[in-house]
Scaffold this motif. Structure first.
Motif, short mmCIF file in Angstrom:
data_model
loop_
_atom_site.label_atom_id
_atom_site.label_comp_id
_atom_site.label_asym_id
_atom_site.label_seq_id
_atom_site.Cartn_x
_atom_site.Cartn_y
_atom_site.Cartn_z
N UNK A 1 -63.35 7.22 6.64
CA UNK A 1 -62.97 8.25 5.66
C UNK A 1 -61.60 8.83 5.99
N UNK A 2 -61.35 9.09 7.27
CA UNK A 2 -60.06 9.64 7.68
C UNK A 2 -58.92 8.66 7.37
N UNK A 3 -59.17 7.37 7.59
CA UNK A 3 -58.16 6.35 7.29
C UNK A 3 -57.86 6.32 5.79
N UNK A 4 -58.89 6.44 4.98
CA UNK A 4 -58.71 6.42 3.53
C UNK A 4 -57.98 7.66 3.03
N UNK A 5 -58.32 8.82 3.58
CA UNK A 5 -57.64 10.05 3.17
C UNK A 5 -56.18 10.04 3.61
N UNK A 6 -55.91 9.50 4.81
CA UNK A 6 -54.53 9.39 5.27
C UNK A 6 -53.75 8.42 4.37
N UNK A 7 -54.41 7.35 3.93
CA UNK A 7 -53.77 6.41 3.01
C UNK A 7 -53.44 7.10 1.68
N UNK A 8 -54.38 7.90 1.18
CA UNK A 8 -54.14 8.63 -0.06
C UNK A 8 -52.96 9.59 0.10
N UNK A 9 -52.85 10.21 1.28
CA UNK A 9 -51.71 11.08 1.55
C UNK A 9 -50.41 10.27 1.54
N UNK A 10 -50.47 9.04 2.09
CA UNK A 10 -49.30 8.17 2.05
C UNK A 10 -48.93 7.80 0.63
N UNK A 11 -49.94 7.52 -0.20
CA UNK A 11 -49.68 7.22 -1.62
C UNK A 11 -48.95 8.37 -2.30
N UNK A 12 -49.45 9.58 -2.06
CA UNK A 12 -48.83 10.76 -2.67
C UNK A 12 -47.42 10.96 -2.13
N UNK A 13 -47.24 10.73 -0.83
CA UNK A 13 -45.92 10.88 -0.23
C UNK A 13 -44.88 10.00 -0.89
N UNK A 14 -45.27 8.79 -1.25
CA UNK A 14 -44.34 7.86 -1.89
C UNK A 14 -43.97 8.29 -3.30
N UNK A 15 -44.75 9.20 -3.90
CA UNK A 15 -44.49 9.65 -5.26
C UNK A 15 -43.72 10.97 -5.30
N UNK A 16 -43.50 11.59 -4.14
CA UNK A 16 -42.82 12.88 -4.11
C UNK A 16 -41.36 12.75 -4.56
N UNK A 17 -40.84 13.75 -5.22
CA UNK A 17 -39.46 13.69 -5.75
C UNK A 17 -38.41 14.05 -4.71
N UNK A 18 -38.50 13.44 -3.54
CA UNK A 18 -37.56 13.73 -2.47
C UNK A 18 -36.85 12.44 -2.06
N UNK A 19 -35.64 12.60 -1.52
CA UNK A 19 -34.88 11.44 -1.09
C UNK A 19 -35.55 10.73 0.09
N UNK A 20 -36.25 11.50 0.91
CA UNK A 20 -36.90 10.92 2.08
C UNK A 20 -38.38 10.66 1.87
N UNK A 21 -38.77 10.40 0.60
CA UNK A 21 -40.18 10.20 0.30
C UNK A 21 -40.74 8.98 1.03
N UNK A 22 -39.91 7.99 1.32
CA UNK A 22 -40.38 6.82 2.06
C UNK A 22 -40.89 7.22 3.44
N UNK A 23 -40.23 8.17 4.05
CA UNK A 23 -40.66 8.64 5.37
C UNK A 23 -42.05 9.28 5.29
N UNK A 24 -42.29 10.05 4.22
CA UNK A 24 -43.60 10.68 4.05
C UNK A 24 -44.68 9.62 3.84
N UNK A 25 -44.37 8.61 3.03
CA UNK A 25 -45.33 7.54 2.80
C UNK A 25 -45.63 6.78 4.07
N UNK A 26 -44.58 6.43 4.81
CA UNK A 26 -44.77 5.69 6.07
C UNK A 26 -45.60 6.51 7.05
N UNK A 27 -45.36 7.82 7.11
CA UNK A 27 -46.12 8.67 8.02
C UNK A 27 -47.61 8.64 7.69
N UNK A 28 -47.93 8.77 6.40
CA UNK A 28 -49.33 8.75 6.00
C UNK A 28 -50.00 7.43 6.30
N UNK A 29 -49.34 6.34 5.98
CA UNK A 29 -49.94 5.03 6.21
C UNK A 29 -49.99 4.67 7.69
N UNK A 30 -49.04 5.16 8.47
CA UNK A 30 -49.09 4.91 9.91
C UNK A 30 -50.32 5.56 10.52
#
Length: 238
Positions: free
Chosen positions: A71-100
């Motif tokens: 469950x924790x892995x899935x929720x962290x993945x969902x956070x990574x998904x959301x991170x990649x959709x954020x309207x920020x220049x460094x959104x890739x970093x947020x996505x990578x952090x969540x998926x890592x």
């Protein structure tokens, strides 16, 4: 529907668990078809909801620490998904952090349920070896073009490949968890292709479908496994 929650009859839990699983699949289709209002809020919800619902589904099945880690892995993945959709220049970093974080949880889960080396099927070892070979080649080819993101992206590639390897070394069914981890690898490979190569638009569909199917298969592979050692035996691949 096959009962995966417990050998005992729990019809209410089964019913709501089934509803959540169906909603997750519907949410994945809705996101792929972009059948939601074109606003930031809806975009974030649509992107994160499918895998987040798989996490809720895992909690409905909660019986062991393994299910909590899933469950924790899935929720962290969902956070990574959301991170990649954020309207920020460094959104890739947020996505990578969540998926890592998600991959670290997955590695912990798979290592807790690892096979003995002498029991590993050759196909699993070959896949793990191939994943590391491909990661090494891609890292070398892309290194100079990654700029200031070099260490972040290559670090993520190592973590992802580690997850794939641990999945192949686990005692969970190859046809679910083994293939699911490979689909995760393929999805991220297409993402890299979209970033650094001129892949056609249809590759976005491949990215999303392979990613969601990866999470779905891994979830099912962990949840349908009974508590006994025999749960992990798949005749075709062992």
């Amino acid at each position: 529907m096959t009962r995966i929650f417990t050998k005992k009859k729990r019809p209410i839990l089964e019913f709501f668990g089934s509803i959540i699983l169906i909603l997750s699949i519907i949410a994945a289709v809705v996101y792929e078809l972009k059948s939601f209002p074109d606003t930031l809020t809806w975009s974030l919800v649509a992107k994160g909801l499918p895998v987040a619902l798989l996490g809720v589904y895992a909690l409905f099945n909660f019986r062991t620490l393994d299910h909590a880690i899933l469950a924790l892995a899935l929720f962290a993945s969902a956070a990574g998904d959301i991170g990649l959709e954020l309207p920020f220049d460094n959104k890739l970093s947020y996505g990578i952090a969540g998926f890592s974080v998600a991959h670290v949880f997955y590695m912990l889960l798979f290592l807790r349920n690892r096979r003995h080396l002498q029991d590993l099927a050759k196909i699993r070892l070959n896949i793990a070896s191939l994943a590391w070979a491909l990661t090494t080649i891609v890292a070398i080819l892309l290194y100079d073009s990654l700029g200031e993101m070099q260490y972040l992206i290559i670090g993520y590639m190592v973590i992802l490949t580690g997850m794939v390897s641990c999945a192949q070394l686990s005692r969970y069914p190859f046809i679910l968890v083994g293939i699911g981890s490979m689909l995760f690898f393929i999805s991220d490979a297409f993402i890299a292709g979209r970033m650094f190569l001129s892949l056609p638009d249809w590759s976005n569909t491949v990215i999303w479908l392979s990613y969601y199917l990866a999470q779905f298969l891994i979830t099912m592979g962990v949840l349908i496994a009974p508590d006994q050692e025999k749960r992990y035996h798949i005749k075709t691949f062992t």
